[in-house]
Design a protein around this motif. Sequence first.
Motif, PDB file in Angstrom:
ATOM      1  N   THR A 159       0.845  -1.314  -0.072  1.00 13.22           N
ATOM      2  CA  THR A 159      -0.032   0.062   0.082  1.00 13.22           C
ATOM      3  C   THR A 159       1.001   1.313   0.129  1.00 13.22           C
ATOM      4  OG1 THR A 159      -0.141   0.181   2.358  1.00 13.22           O
ATOM      5  CG2 THR A 159      -1.689  -1.139   1.213  1.00 13.22           C
TER       6      THR A 159
ATOM      7  N   ASP B 218       5.398   2.927  -4.518  1.00 11.71           N
ATOM      8  CA  ASP B 218       5.295   4.010  -5.587  1.00 11.71           C
ATOM      9  C   ASP B 218       4.681   3.432  -6.883  1.00 11.71           C
ATOM     10  OD1 ASP B 218       6.751   5.927  -4.004  1.00 11.71           O
ATOM     11  OD2 ASP B 218       8.631   5.396  -4.700  1.00 11.71           O
TER      12      ASP B 218
ATOM     13  N   MET C 235       1.889   1.788  -8.801  1.00 14.93           N
ATOM     14  CA  MET C 235       0.487   1.919  -8.653  1.00 14.93           C
ATOM     15  C   MET C 235      -0.148   0.523  -8.693  1.00 14.93           C
ATOM     16  SD  MET C 235      -2.393   1.626 -10.668  1.00 14.93           S
ATOM     17  CE  MET C 235      -2.248   2.007 -12.449  1.00 14.93           C
TER      18      MET C 235
ATOM     19  N   ARG D  59       0.031  -0.988  -5.468  1.00 13.54           N
ATOM     20  CA  ARG D  59      -1.167  -0.374  -4.404  1.00 13.54           C
ATOM     21  C   ARG D  59      -2.426  -0.986  -4.480  1.00 13.54           C
ATOM     22  NH1 ARG D  59       1.389   4.342  -5.985  1.00 13.54           N
ATOM     23  NH2 ARG D  59      -0.449   5.004  -6.902  1.00 13.54           N
TER      24      ARG D  59
ATOM     25  N   TYR E 214      -6.216   5.765   0.265  1.00  9.69           N
ATOM     26  CA  TYR E 214      -6.226   5.854  -1.185  1.00  9.69           C
ATOM     27  C   TYR E 214      -7.326   6.818  -1.719  1.00  9.69           C
ATOM     28  CZ  TYR E 214      -3.813   1.403  -1.619  1.00  9.69           C
ATOM     29  OH  TYR E 214      -2.835   0.120  -1.459  1.00  9.69           O
TER      30      TYR E 214
ATOM     31  N   ASP F  26      -7.529   9.899  -1.704  1.00 12.01           N
ATOM     32  CA  ASP F  26      -7.374  10.862  -2.552  1.00 12.01           C
ATOM     33  C   ASP F  26      -6.405  10.874  -3.740  1.00 12.01           C
ATOM     34  OD1 ASP F  26      -8.445  12.923  -0.780  1.00 12.01           O
ATOM     35  OD2 ASP F  26      -6.998  12.318   0.731  1.00 12.01           O
ATOM     36  N   ASP F  27      -6.124   9.360  -3.856  1.00 12.53           N
ATOM     37  CA  ASP F  27      -5.161   8.934  -5.140  1.00 12.53           C
ATOM     38  C   ASP F  27      -6.127   9.137  -6.190  1.00 12.53           C
ATOM     39  OD1 ASP F  27      -3.776   7.302  -6.754  1.00 12.53           O
ATOM     40  OD2 ASP F  27      -2.999   6.330  -5.443  1.00 12.53           O
ATOM     41  N   ARG F  28      -5.584   9.843  -7.086  1.00 12.01           N
ATOM     42  CA  ARG F  28      -6.546  10.226  -8.350  1.00 12.01           C
ATOM     43  C   ARG F  28      -6.252   9.171  -9.531  1.00 12.01           C
ATOM     44  NH1 ARG F  28     -10.333  12.992  -6.738  1.00 12.01           N
ATOM     45  NH2 ARG F  28      -9.742  11.530  -5.030  1.00 12.01           N
ATOM     46  N   GLU F  29      -5.402   8.271  -9.241  1.00 17.57           N
ATOM     47  CA  GLU F  29      -5.169   6.992 -10.410  1.00 17.57           C
ATOM     48  C   GLU F  29      -6.639   6.416 -10.578  1.00 17.57           C
ATOM     49  OE1 GLU F  29      -3.009   6.013 -12.288  1.00 17.57           O
ATOM     50  OE2 GLU F  29      -1.144   6.732 -11.487  1.00 17.57           O
TER      51      GLU F  29
ATOM     52  N   ILE G 210      -6.938   2.966  -8.940  1.00 22.24           N
ATOM     53  CA  ILE G 210      -6.931   2.656  -7.575  1.00 22.24           C
ATOM     54  C   ILE G 210      -8.344   3.028  -7.381  1.00 22.24           C
ATOM     55  CG2 ILE G 210      -6.156   4.020  -5.562  1.00 22.24           C
ATOM     56  CD1 ILE G 210      -4.127   2.112  -6.557  1.00 22.24           C
ATOM     57  N   GLN G 211      -8.764   4.165  -7.660  1.00 26.09           N
ATOM     58  CA  GLN G 211     -10.351   4.493  -7.500  1.00 26.09           C
ATOM     59  C   GLN G 211     -11.278   3.427  -7.704  1.00 26.09           C
ATOM     60  OE1 GLN G 211     -11.648   7.983  -6.379  1.00 26.09           O
ATOM     61  NE2 GLN G 211      -9.603   8.217  -5.508  1.00 26.09           N
TER      62      GLN G 211
END
Length: 224
Positions: A132, A135, A137, A140, A174, A176-179, A182-183
């Motif tokens: 998690t 670096d 993606m 994660r 996660y 706030d992760d804009r990938e 990931i979302q």
Amino acid sequence: MTLDEALAELRAGIEPGRAAQMAAYHKQTREVLGIPNPVLNDLAKTWRQALSVPDRVALADRLWRTDIFEARIAAAKLLAQARLRPDEDAWRLIASWVPEFDGWAIADHACDAGARRLVADSSRIDEVEAWTRSDHMWARRAALVITLPWTKQNHPGEEDIAIRDRVLGWAASYADDREWFIQKAVAWWLRDLSKHDPDRARAFLATHGGRLKPFARKEAGKYL
């Protein structure tokens, strides 16, 4: 079974004209043979029945190293078995693949195999938690995909509840992760959880839903 024998069996399942379509759909630059998934399922099942656990792990390693799209998926399917003893070498091999993930199809098949090893020995969750903070993606994302079994239990024990809450903590980190991937993974975890533990899914969305992208928030709450 040698690698050459396994590759020959894979190539016998090639469907003419399929490779270009698959390569485009999966955005692959590695070699794609054009083998339908049911063929890979049947081959993996046959190999699992014929080979000892150490031989399965060895063949999976060799198949993965070819970097052929279907060979990597077959490698994962070869290890996708609930009862696998001993399984430490299989877990170590699957975990070693995570830094090489670069697309959802291969990653999801590998995570499916890894999830069975994680359920077999939940202490491995400590190793997954390190992903998690990667670096990378896809690493994660893998932390959520490989823990999906904990979204599906109707009668989880105390340890399962603790893992469920632990993974929700990762999902919160996660938010706030804009990938996009990931979302999507956060939404996938919450959507599946909502079928079995709607209160936890609602609580997560009440606290963190505003930080998710709109599509992810909608997907997460699909069954609520």
